[in-house]
Enzyme design. Structure first.
Site, PDB file in Angstrom:
ATOM      1  N   HIS A 192      11.990 -14.235  41.797  1.00 51.98           N
ATOM      2  CA  HIS A 192      12.012 -14.504  43.414  1.00 51.98           C
ATOM      3  C   HIS A 192      10.668 -13.569  43.981  1.00 51.98           C
ATOM      4  CE1 HIS A 192      15.865 -16.415  43.783  1.00 51.98           C
ATOM      5  NE2 HIS A 192      15.549 -16.429  45.128  1.00 51.98           N
ATOM      6  N   LYS A 228      26.664 -14.547  45.084  1.00 55.26           N
ATOM      7  CA  LYS A 228      27.693 -14.080  45.649  1.00 55.26           C
ATOM      8  C   LYS A 228      27.343 -13.002  46.578  1.00 55.26           C
ATOM      9  CE  LYS A 228      28.015 -10.275  42.319  1.00 55.26           C
ATOM     10  NZ  LYS A 228      28.616  -8.878  42.245  1.00 55.26           N
TER      11      LYS A 228
END
Ligand code: SF4
Lengths: 184, 253
Positions: A38, A103
């Site tokens: 990322h 999550k």
């Protein structure tokens, strides 16, 4: 429970129908990416450079799998905590990313960006990593092989299970779910 | 663990929650039959050593031997290497070493090794706080419940909550970690502890966080509390959260 079949790349019409709490099964290609990948994608965007993968209508799964044994496609591959990706996410959504699987809660900025760019955030069951790996049919490195488990992998999945957590209406299943079951 | 999942499945009132627990049961079955990790985060290797004072080690370094064991175990077992050599440079050591080793010297001539790989997601939401003695049991419970509430979905509930009360700052943290070594749901040996464990479990499960934080009545499978004498001025409390992928292995030599 009612299940929705989703084929990637995600089309706007499919996303528009999704609501928090729905269980979905993914089929098609999804990309993996976690902290370091990322960071790299984000830096390229800031410098105005080309990305190694085309994000348009794609889904990123936040995962750093365990190593595959010789006879396996992939090792255990459950979701990692999404919140660590929050700082980079709005920019990726602005560039056409449509779905994220991970999550844990997203920041208010990400929840807003999900609404604004008409995308969706799903939760996979944390720790159900052996089960999830069964739905992954192939895996190849798409970018940054030097990052090991943090490299961007292209996965072909069949009936990969997840649950809609944040939808285009700005809904948040973590907040709503808790409200229903909290005992005062 | 499986028994506890089965009970949780019966007790959980949310349909999504039940569905998640079912996936966890199926996951454990697949992991066992294919000998693969329950969770891809195969953790920081935490090792508890109990060394009898009559044991004598010859040649080499015990610490090096343990790290060599970790190195072999994580490569031959196809476990994920999750340790970076410097917390700020963040370069992966490539073999999951070094282990975090806690040693206790005890009487006798036995040597016991307990290996407890600890996942990052649940470790990251753990906390220590120095309370005022006047805050008492209520203060302790407030802090524990608040820590679990803030953790929300991140430690992959259903969780096991380890609580250490007393000692010093670092002792409380160790007590909390040690309480997680107790077989799941085995009550404290101390009457006050038994009461506190039940009360905490009830309060935590009233939060509504539920399996994976998606809403439900089972947020924690168990709460374990360990105590130690405290300073007249202090009431240290530590909360170490463990996910359902709670793994330990004990070997006695
Ligand atoms: S918190 Fe536990 S179950 Fe969840 S990803 Fe980490 S190690 Fe796995």
């Amino acid at each position: 429970m009612k299940q929705v079949n989703l084929t990637t790349p995600l089309k706007e019409a499919d996303i528009a129908k999704l609501r928090i709490g729905q269980r979905v099964l993914f089929n098609g290609i999804i990309y993996t990416g976690r902290d370091l990948a990322h960071k790299r994608l984000f830096e390229l965007l800031e410098e105005g450079k080309e990305l190694p993968i085309n994000l348009k209508e794609q889904v990123i799964y936040y995962v750093g799998p365990s190593p595959a044994k010789p006879d396996q496609v992939i090792g255990s591959a459950g979701p990692t905590t999404s919140g660590r990706m929050d700082v980079y996410t709005p920019e990726l959504l602005a560039r056409g990313l449509k779905g994220m699987i991970g999550k844990g809660k997203r920041s208010p900025e990400v929840i807003n960006a999900i609404k604004e760019y008409k995308s969706v955030y799903f939760a996979a069951v944390g720790g159900a990593a052996a089960l999830i790996s069964k739905s992954i049919k192939s895996c190849r490195v798409a970018a940054y092989p030097e990052l090991g488990p943090e490299a961007i992998h292209e996965l072909v999945v069949e009936n990969f299970p997840a649950i809609v957590v944040n939808d285009i209406l700005g809904g948040d299943l973590y907040e709503e779910g808790k409200k229903i079951y909290a005992v005062k | 663990m499986l028994n506890s999942f089965n009970d949780a499945y019966e007790e959980e009132s949310s349909i999504t929650g039940k569905d998640i627990i079912k996936q966890l049961i199926e996951n454990a079955r697949i992991a066992k039959s294919e000998s693969m990790p329950i969770c891809q985060d195969t953790g920081y290797t935490v090792i508890f050593l109990e060394i009898g004072q009559d044991v004598y080690f010859e040649g080499g370094s015990l610490e090096e031997a343990i790290n060599e064991g970790v190195r072999k175990g994580y490569s031959e077992g196809y476990l994920r290497k999750s340790i970076v050599s410097h917390p700020l440079d963040r370069i992966n050591t490539g073999d999951n070493t070094p282990a975090v080793i806690h040693t206790r010297i005890v009487t006798g001539d036995n040597f016991k090794i307990t290996v407890v790989p600890k996942g990052g997601g649940s470790e990251n939401v753990s906390a220590v706080k120095m309370l005022k003695p006047a805050q008492g049991a209520e203060g302790v419970m407030d802090f524990v419940v608040k820590t679990v509430k803030e953790a929300g979905p991140n430690p992959c509930p259903p969780i096991i909550v380890g609580v250490g009360i007393g000692g010093t700052f670092e002792k409380a943290a160790l007590l909390a970690k040690e309480s997680l070594l107790r077989p799941l749901g085995q009550p404290s040996k101390d009457d006050y502890g038994v009461w506190l464990e039940q009360e905490l479990l009830e309060r935590i499960n009233k939060l509504g966080i539920g399996p994976q934080g998606l809403g439900g009545s089972i947020t924690a499978l168990a709460v374990h509390v360990n105590f130690f004498p405290a300073h007249i001025a202090s009431l240290p409390v530590a909360v170490n959260i463990n996910c359902h992928a709670s793994r330990h292995k004990k070997v006695e030599l």
